[in-house]
Design a protein around this motif. Structure first.
Motif, PDB file in Angstrom:
ATOM      1  N   ARG A  20      -0.444  -4.394   9.078  1.00  0.00           N
ATOM      2  CA  ARG A  20      -1.681  -3.666   8.808  1.00  0.00           C
ATOM      3  C   ARG A  20      -1.854  -3.490   7.299  1.00  0.00           C
ATOM      4  O   ARG A  20      -0.890  -3.261   6.589  1.00  0.00           O
ATOM      5  N   VAL A  21      -3.089  -3.576   6.846  1.00  0.00           N
ATOM      6  CA  VAL A  21      -3.421  -3.321   5.438  1.00  0.00           C
ATOM      7  C   VAL A  21      -4.049  -1.938   5.337  1.00  0.00           C
ATOM      8  O   VAL A  21      -5.035  -1.643   6.024  1.00  0.00           O
ATOM      9  N   HIS A  22      -3.474  -1.068   4.489  1.00  0.00           N
ATOM     10  CA  HIS A  22      -3.913   0.323   4.392  1.00  0.00           C
ATOM     11  C   HIS A  22      -4.718   0.630   3.143  1.00  0.00           C
ATOM     12  O   HIS A  22      -5.533   1.543   3.152  1.00  0.00           O
ATOM     13  N   GLY A  23      -4.471  -0.031   2.044  1.00  0.00           N
ATOM     14  CA  GLY A  23      -5.155   0.254   0.782  1.00  0.00           C
ATOM     15  C   GLY A  23      -5.122  -0.987  -0.091  1.00  0.00           C
ATOM     16  O   GLY A  23      -4.250  -1.843   0.080  1.00  0.00           O
ATOM     17  N   VAL A  24      -6.082  -1.086  -1.031  1.00  0.00           N
ATOM     18  CA  VAL A  24      -6.197  -2.275  -1.869  1.00  0.00           C
ATOM     19  C   VAL A  24      -6.544  -1.863  -3.303  1.00  0.00           C
ATOM     20  O   VAL A  24      -7.360  -0.961  -3.522  1.00  0.00           O
ATOM     21  N   THR A  25      -5.934  -2.533  -4.296  1.00  0.00           N
ATOM     22  CA  THR A  25      -6.365  -2.383  -5.666  1.00  0.00           C
ATOM     23  C   THR A  25      -6.195  -3.713  -6.403  1.00  0.00           C
ATOM     24  O   THR A  25      -5.649  -4.673  -5.844  1.00  0.00           O
ATOM     25  N   TYR A  26      -6.685  -3.763  -7.634  1.00  0.00           N
ATOM     26  CA  TYR A  26      -6.675  -4.994  -8.420  1.00  0.00           C
ATOM     27  C   TYR A  26      -6.315  -4.646  -9.850  1.00  0.00           C
ATOM     28  O   TYR A  26      -6.892  -3.723 -10.436  1.00  0.00           O
ATOM     29  N   ASP A  27      -5.338  -5.359 -10.428  1.00  0.00           N
ATOM     30  CA  ASP A  27      -4.887  -5.034 -11.788  1.00  0.00           C
ATOM     31  C   ASP A  27      -5.435  -5.996 -12.841  1.00  0.00           C
ATOM     32  O   ASP A  27      -4.988  -6.003 -13.983  1.00  0.00           O
ATOM     33  N   GLY A  28      -6.425  -6.787 -12.447  1.00  0.00           N
ATOM     34  CA  GLY A  28      -7.011  -7.755 -13.358  1.00  0.00           C
ATOM     35  C   GLY A  28      -6.469  -9.158 -13.168  1.00  0.00           C
ATOM     36  O   GLY A  28      -7.083 -10.137 -13.574  1.00  0.00           O
ATOM     37  N   GLN A  29      -5.295  -9.250 -12.517  1.00  0.00           N
ATOM     38  CA  GLN A  29      -4.692 -10.548 -12.215  1.00  0.00           C
ATOM     39  C   GLN A  29      -4.261 -10.647 -10.758  1.00  0.00           C
ATOM     40  O   GLN A  29      -4.470 -11.664 -10.114  1.00  0.00           O
ATOM     41  N   GLN A  30      -3.642  -9.579 -10.260  1.00  0.00           N
ATOM     42  CA  GLN A  30      -3.112  -9.580  -8.895  1.00  0.00           C
ATOM     43  C   GLN A  30      -3.868  -8.560  -8.044  1.00  0.00           C
ATOM     44  O   GLN A  30      -4.280  -7.512  -8.532  1.00  0.00           O
ATOM     45  N   VAL A  31      -4.023  -8.871  -6.767  1.00  0.00           N
ATOM     46  CA  VAL A  31      -4.507  -7.903  -5.789  1.00  0.00           C
ATOM     47  C   VAL A  31      -3.280  -7.266  -5.136  1.00  0.00           C
ATOM     48  O   VAL A  31      -2.383  -7.971  -4.665  1.00  0.00           O
ATOM     49  N   TRP A  32      -3.242  -5.941  -5.143  1.00  0.00           N
ATOM     50  CA  TRP A  32      -2.162  -5.194  -4.504  1.00  0.00           C
ATOM     51  C   TRP A  32      -2.679  -4.589  -3.204  1.00  0.00           C
ATOM     52  O   TRP A  32      -3.824  -4.129  -3.146  1.00  0.00           O
ATOM     53  N   PHE A  33      -1.826  -4.589  -2.177  1.00  0.00           N
ATOM     54  CA  PHE A  33      -2.241  -3.913  -0.941  1.00  0.00           C
ATOM     55  C   PHE A  33      -1.062  -3.160  -0.322  1.00  0.00           C
ATOM     56  O   PHE A  33       0.091  -3.571  -0.423  1.00  0.00           O
ATOM     57  N   GLY A 181     -13.376  -4.530  10.194  1.00  0.00           N
ATOM     58  CA  GLY A 181     -13.277  -3.218   9.577  1.00  0.00           C
ATOM     59  C   GLY A 181     -12.866  -3.281   8.123  1.00  0.00           C
ATOM     60  O   GLY A 181     -12.395  -4.305   7.623  1.00  0.00           O
ATOM     61  N   VAL A 182     -13.065  -2.156   7.432  1.00  0.00           N
ATOM     62  CA  VAL A 182     -12.663  -2.013   6.031  1.00  0.00           C
ATOM     63  C   VAL A 182     -11.639  -0.887   5.938  1.00  0.00           C
ATOM     64  O   VAL A 182     -11.931   0.258   6.258  1.00  0.00           O
ATOM     65  N   SER A 183     -10.429  -1.226   5.515  1.00  0.00           N
ATOM     66  CA  SER A 183      -9.377  -0.223   5.291  1.00  0.00           C
ATOM     67  C   SER A 183      -8.853  -0.424   3.872  1.00  0.00           C
ATOM     68  O   SER A 183      -7.908  -1.159   3.644  1.00  0.00           O
ATOM     69  N   GLY A 184      -9.486   0.207   2.918  1.00  0.00           N
ATOM     70  CA  GLY A 184      -9.146  -0.023   1.520  1.00  0.00           C
ATOM     71  C   GLY A 184     -10.221  -0.862   0.859  1.00  0.00           C
ATOM     72  O   GLY A 184     -10.703  -1.844   1.442  1.00  0.00           O
ATOM     73  N   LEU A 185     -10.626  -0.459  -0.352  1.00  0.00           N
ATOM     74  CA  LEU A 185     -11.721  -1.128  -1.046  1.00  0.00           C
ATOM     75  C   LEU A 185     -11.449  -1.120  -2.546  1.00  0.00           C
ATOM     76  O   LEU A 185     -11.042  -0.103  -3.102  1.00  0.00           O
ATOM     77  N   GLU A 186     -11.685  -2.260  -3.193  1.00  0.00           N
ATOM     78  CA  GLU A 186     -11.544  -2.358  -4.647  1.00  0.00           C
ATOM     79  C   GLU A 186     -12.511  -3.401  -5.186  1.00  0.00           C
ATOM     80  O   GLU A 186     -12.757  -4.416  -4.536  1.00  0.00           O
ATOM     81  N   SER A 187     -13.076  -3.124  -6.350  1.00  0.00           N
ATOM     82  CA  SER A 187     -13.907  -4.102  -7.045  1.00  0.00           C
ATOM     83  C   SER A 187     -13.051  -4.950  -7.975  1.00  0.00           C
ATOM     84  O   SER A 187     -12.033  -4.479  -8.483  1.00  0.00           O
ATOM     85  N   ASP A 188     -13.479  -6.177  -8.224  1.00  0.00           N
ATOM     86  CA  ASP A 188     -12.795  -6.994  -9.232  1.00  0.00           C
ATOM     87  C   ASP A 188     -13.403  -6.759 -10.613  1.00  0.00           C
ATOM     88  O   ASP A 188     -13.051  -7.435 -11.578  1.00  0.00           O
ATOM     89  N   GLY A 189     -14.324  -5.767 -10.702  1.00  0.00           N
ATOM     90  CA  GLY A 189     -14.984  -5.454 -11.969  1.00  0.00           C
ATOM     91  C   GLY A 189     -16.175  -6.332 -12.261  1.00  0.00           C
ATOM     92  O   GLY A 189     -16.847  -6.150 -13.271  1.00  0.00           O
ATOM     93  N   ARG A 190     -16.448  -7.281 -11.356  1.00  0.00           N
ATOM     94  CA  ARG A 190     -17.551  -8.211 -11.586  1.00  0.00           C
ATOM     95  C   ARG A 190     -18.421  -8.328 -10.332  1.00  0.00           C
ATOM     96  O   ARG A 190     -19.217  -7.435 -10.068  1.00  0.00           O
ATOM     97  N   ASP A 191     -18.261  -9.405  -9.591  1.00  0.00           N
ATOM     98  CA  ASP A 191     -19.226  -9.709  -8.536  1.00  0.00           C
ATOM     99  C   ASP A 191     -18.653  -9.715  -7.129  1.00  0.00           C
ATOM    100  O   ASP A 191     -19.293 -10.206  -6.202  1.00  0.00           O
TER     101      ASP A 191
END
Length: 212
Positions: A20-33, A181-191
């Motif tokens: 299961r994926v619970h949360g998501v973020t992006y550090d500018g190079q890698q997507v973390w979940f 479904g959506v469980s965790g959301l992050e923008s890549d800062g662009r599109d």
């Protein structure tokens, strides 16, 4: 209010050992979940898993430019991504009912799932600075270009919602396909947005609606 259908650009996963994926973020190079007992990173260019940190990861994930923040039950952990060490811990505002997590304007923004709220909190103390009401269960939070977006998931329906950060008024919704479904959301800062896919074990890239 503007309404549109989500354009899913790509699916990543399911990933080995991830239920299961619970949360998501992006550090500018890698997507973390967040995957329950681990925090995992993959390359969004090819979907390849890059690394994993053994840490409790039960809900939202965020990145402030240097550190990862991860909800673990009723607390939020500040993590050094290089060593995987937990540097600090603060209480989560929902006391265990927390969902999405984002970093913006020097604060953490935390979704409180069943109470349909988003809290802006002090990242050092956990003190609640202000609260925004949602119209649905909140499952992810992100900011991009001054816009507040959050993920929702109720029953078979899930969407990405843009809201006025002052009033909570819904300005725009992007509807996910039925059963997605959506469980965790992050923008890549662009599109595009990265959206956790819950029990599918996937992360999906969704196009951010164009402005103007």
């Amino acid at each position: 209010m503007k309404r549109s259908a989500a354009e899913i650009l790509r699916e990543y996963g399911p990933f080995p050992g991830v239920d299961r994926v619970h949360g998501v973020t992006y550090d500018g190079q890698q997507v973390w979940f967040a995957a329950g007992d681990t925090l995992n990173a993959f390359d969004p260019a090819n979907g390849q898993t890059l690394r994993s940190i053994d840490v409790a990861a039960h809900a939202g994930t965020a990145f402030d430019g240097r550190h990862l923040f991860q909800i673990a039950e009723d607390r939020i952990q500040k993590i050094d991504p290089e060593s995987g060490r937990i540097l600090a811990t603060i209480p989560a505002p929902g006391g265990g009912g927390d969902s999405g997590l984002a970093w913006a304007e020097g604060s953490l923004w935390v979704g409180e799932y069943r109470k349909r709220k988003i809290h802006q909190i002090d990242p050092d103390t956990g003190a609640i600075l202000r609260t925004i009401d949602s119209n649905r269960f909140v499952t992810g939070v992100t900011w991009v270009d001054g816009e507040l977006w959050y993920g929702t998931w109720e029953g078979d329906a899930s969407d990405l919602t843009r809201a006025d950060p002052r009033t909570g008024e819904v300005l725009e919704t992007v509807e996910m396909p039925p059963g997605v479904g959506v469980s965790g959301l992050e923008s890549d800062g662009r599109d595009q947005f990265f959206c956790g896919g819950g029990s599918s074990g996937k992360v999906r890239a969704v196009r951010r609606p164009r402005r103007g």
